[in-house]
Structures are given as C-alpha cells and as structure tokens.
Scaffold this active site. Structure first.
Site, PDB file in Angstrom:
ATOM      1  N   PRO A 123       0.776  -1.243   0.000  1.00  0.00           N
ATOM      2  CA  PRO A 123       0.000   0.000   0.000  1.00  0.00           C
ATOM      3  C   PRO A 123       0.809   1.297   0.000  1.00  0.00           C
ATOM      4  CG  PRO A 123       0.051  -0.893   2.193  1.00  0.00           C
ATOM      5  CD  PRO A 123       0.778  -1.884   1.315  1.00  0.00           C
ATOM      6  N   CYS A 124       1.516   1.571  -1.088  1.00  0.00           N
ATOM      7  CA  CYS A 124       2.248   2.838  -1.186  1.00  0.00           C
ATOM      8  C   CYS A 124       1.298   4.028  -1.212  1.00  0.00           C
ATOM      9  CB  CYS A 124       3.184   2.843  -2.388  1.00  0.00           C
ATOM     10  SG  CYS A 124       2.374   2.538  -3.957  1.00  0.00           S
TER      11      CYS A 124
END
Length: 164
Positions: A123-124
């Site tokens: 989850p950047c």
C-alpha cells in the site's frame, strides 16, 4: 514456473495482475488490455483477482497472498515497511525513512515507493507528505485519493464526510 497474466476491471480502471505458481509479481493500473495467459491461471493469480475484487467492493481490508516483487534490496525493504501500514491509516515518507533507519533516506524511500510493482496490495498509496498532502503516486494522485477515501484514511476525512 507457470506464469500467468490476467486483467480485471476496478472502480479505478483496468488492473493487470502477473504471478506464477509461487507468488504475485505485479499488480498495476493499465490503460489497455494486453495478452492474457491461456489455459488455467496459477492459483495465486486467481486468488489475487478475487481478493482485489473483494477489496474494491469494501469486503476486504487485508490481503493473504505470497508476494515477490522484483527490485533492489533497499526497494524490497521499503516495500516491506509499507506492508506494516494498516488499512485505514496513513504514514509519511519521513516516518518510513526513520523506520528504515535513516531520516536522510527520505528521497530514496519516495523513489522506492514510486517503483512499487504491486499496487494496492503493497500500500504505497497510504504514504503521504508530512504536511498531509497527497504526493507521489505512480498511478496518479486521483487514484491515490480514491484509495484513501475507500479506506477512510484521507487526512481530515471521517465516516460522516465520506459517506454522509
């Protein structure tokens, strides 16, 4: 290794999923559908497609998939740190750099996040600027904003303002 490529529609457009019999290698937003694998897709690719569908429907908050993104040792460390940011939460590039042992690595962290080959699952999109700004998302700020709203973690947002 039995590699597989498939595509799925999402609220953010077309998603390409690549994996093999051992792990997921890539999840990315694409403009056009390319060639898909013929025959039966590897189990991990099928599970990834199902879990992403559940995520986009609001039925899944965590993914249970083996991941094998390709990158440098530092990039892999940065991506592992991203996996520690829980659903519905955000972190900053500075916090991620500190977690990796050196605040001076803040630009390197941003660069690594920008090369994340497994969107959404690693989850950047949960990393924001120290001032709360939505900076740096390879797939576009509009997609980052949507993902954060979907997870109800956009700074200043709450259940009432999102869905009221």
């Amino acid at each position: 290794m039995n590699a597989g490529i498939t595509y799925m529609d999402s609220p953010l457009g077309l998603v390409k999923i690549v994996g093999d019999t051992t792990a997921i290698k890539m999840v990315s937003f694409v403009d056009d559908k390319g060639e898909e694998s013929g025959g039966i897709l590897p189990l991990h690719v099928r599970h990834c497609k199902k879990q992403l569908g559940e995520y986009f429907q609001g039925k899944r908050k965590e993914f249970n998939l083996p991941l094998a993104p390709e990158g440098t040792d530092f990039q892999k460390e940065a991506w592992d740190a991203l996996l520690e940011i829980p659903f519905g939460d955000t972190s900053t590039y500075a916090k991620q750099a500190v977690r990796l042992g050196d605040i001076k690595k803040i630009r390197a962290v941003g660069g690594a996040n920008g090369k994340n080959p497994i969107a959404v699952i690693i989850p950047c999109h949960r990393v924001i600027g120290s001032d709360g700004s939505l900076t740096g998302f390879a797939s576009g700020i509009d997609k980052k904003e949507w993902l954060l709203k979907h997870e109800n973690s956009l700074p200043g947002m709450n259940q009432t303002t999102l869905f009221g």
